[in-house]
Design a protein around this motif. Sequence first.
Motif, short mmCIF file in Angstrom:
data_model
loop_
_atom_site.label_atom_id
_atom_site.label_comp_id
_atom_site.label_asym_id
_atom_site.label_seq_id
_atom_site.Cartn_x
_atom_site.Cartn_y
_atom_site.Cartn_z
N TYR A 95 12.53 -5.49 41.29
CA TYR A 95 12.12 -5.25 42.65
C TYR A 95 11.67 -6.60 43.29
O TYR A 95 11.69 -6.52 44.52
CB TYR A 95 10.68 -4.58 42.11
CG TYR A 95 10.09 -4.16 43.62
CD1 TYR A 95 10.43 -3.13 44.65
CD2 TYR A 95 8.65 -4.90 43.73
CE1 TYR A 95 9.81 -3.21 45.79
CE2 TYR A 95 8.06 -4.53 44.83
CZ TYR A 95 8.53 -3.86 45.78
OH TYR A 95 7.66 -3.59 46.93
N ARG A 96 11.07 -7.51 42.61
CA ARG A 96 10.54 -8.80 43.17
C ARG A 96 11.85 -9.37 43.81
O ARG A 96 11.56 -10.02 45.00
CB ARG A 96 9.98 -9.72 42.39
CG ARG A 96 11.02 -10.17 41.28
CD ARG A 96 10.30 -11.07 40.25
NE ARG A 96 11.12 -11.80 39.42
CZ ARG A 96 10.81 -12.44 38.17
NH1 ARG A 96 9.47 -12.59 37.86
NH2 ARG A 96 11.74 -13.02 37.35
N GLU A 97 13.16 -9.20 43.42
CA GLU A 97 14.03 -9.80 44.23
C GLU A 97 14.33 -9.23 45.57
O GLU A 97 14.33 -9.68 46.71
CB GLU A 97 15.38 -9.50 43.54
CG GLU A 97 15.73 -10.40 42.03
CD GLU A 97 16.91 -10.21 41.57
OE1 GLU A 97 17.74 -9.31 42.36
OE2 GLU A 97 17.09 -10.19 40.27
N TYR A 98 14.42 -7.72 45.58
CA TYR A 98 14.52 -7.18 46.97
C TYR A 98 13.01 -7.21 47.93
O TYR A 98 13.68 -7.57 49.02
CB TYR A 98 14.63 -5.39 46.69
CG TYR A 98 15.86 -5.03 45.78
CD1 TYR A 98 17.27 -4.86 46.53
CD2 TYR A 98 15.76 -5.17 44.32
CE1 TYR A 98 18.14 -4.64 45.85
CE2 TYR A 98 17.27 -4.91 43.80
CZ TYR A 98 18.16 -4.50 44.35
OH TYR A 98 19.16 -4.39 43.80
N PHE A 99 12.07 -7.43 47.15
CA PHE A 99 10.78 -7.78 47.96
C PHE A 99 11.01 -9.16 48.66
O PHE A 99 10.95 -9.27 49.84
CB PHE A 99 9.75 -7.70 47.07
CG PHE A 99 8.22 -7.94 47.84
CD1 PHE A 99 7.70 -6.96 48.27
CD2 PHE A 99 7.97 -9.31 48.02
CE1 PHE A 99 6.44 -7.27 48.82
CE2 PHE A 99 6.51 -9.56 48.34
CZ PHE A 99 5.87 -8.66 49.00
#
Length: 332
Positions: A95-99
Motif C-alpha cells: 500500500y505504501r507504494e501506491y500511496f
Amino acid sequence: MSQSPSTEQAASTPAAAPAARPAHPYRAFAMRAGLGVAVVTILLTHYDARPIFRILSRERPAFFVAAVALYLAGQAMCAYRWQLLAAILKVHGRYREYFAYIFVGMFTNLFVPGLLGGDAARSVYLGRRHGRIGEAIASVVADRGVGLLGLFWLAAAAAIFLNFAPIPSSIVTPTIAVGAITLAGFLAAPLVARLIHLMPRPLRRAGGIVAPYLHHPAALIPSIALSMVLQITLAICQYLLAAGLGMTVPLSLFILCVPIANVFASLPLTLNGLGIRESAYLVLFGMAGMRKEDAIALGLLWFAATMVGGLTGAIAFVTTPAPVEVTLSHLG
C-alpha cells in the motif's frame, strides 16, 4: 477529476507501435491555464472582485487546514482504490507504494503539461517497480475510469434524490443521462470485451489494455463504491470551507451540487477545472439562494485548497526513489 502513458507502453510492449507525442504539449498546457484564468477574470470583472476578495479574507485558517487534510485523506483512499485495481491484474504492491505514487502523480500534475502527466508518472513508477509497464498503465486507466463512474453515478443519484434546490431540468437531465449511459456501458462491458478483436487496430490495442476489467466488471464494484465515498468526502471538504467563510448552508446541498459541478469540471478544458467549476458553482449554488460572490469565492477557495494539497506531494516526489527498469526475471 487530469499525462500520456502511451510512450512507456510502447517501449515495453513488443506488439505496440511507437506512440506519437503531442507536438506542442506546453502550448496546450498554456492554453488550458490561460482559458481558466480568462474565465475567472471575466467572473471577477462582471461581479466585482472587491467583495469576492473580502469574502475570501474571512476564511478561518482552521477550516481551510481541515479541508486540505480531508482532501489528502481522500488521496489516501485513492491509493487503496488503485491498489485494488492493480491486484486484479496480479500486480501486488504494498500500500505504501501506491500511496507514495499517488502523491508523486498529484505533485507532477501541477507542473507537467498535458492532461495525464500525473497518470503517466504513476504508470512509470509502478510499472518499472514491478517490471509490468503494460499492467501498470491499465491499472491507472482503470483507476481514472472508475473515478469517473463514481462521480457520474453519485451526481445522477444526487440529482434524482437530493434536488431540493431545485436545480432546473436543463442541468439535471444531462447529469442523469450521463449517469444512465455510463451505467449501461458498465453493464455491457463483457460484451464490449468480446468485440475487441473486431475493432480497428488502434482501438483494439487500447481495448486490450483494459480487457481484464471489461471481462469482469463486478470486480470493479468495490473501487467504484470507494469513488462515490471519495466524492462525498470532497463535498464535505467544501462544506468545511463554506463554514470557514461563515456560510450556513446544509451539507445535503454540497452533496448535490459538488458532484454535478465536478462532472463539468472534469472536462479537460482548463487547468484543474479552473473557471469551469466557479461558473458551475455560480449557477448551482445560486439557484439554492447562495449569493453569486459567495459561490465564486467558494470555487476559488477550493481551487486553492487542491493546489496546496498537490504541493504536499513534493515530499513523496523527493523521498520516493526514481523508478528503475526491472524485468520479471529479476523479480524472480
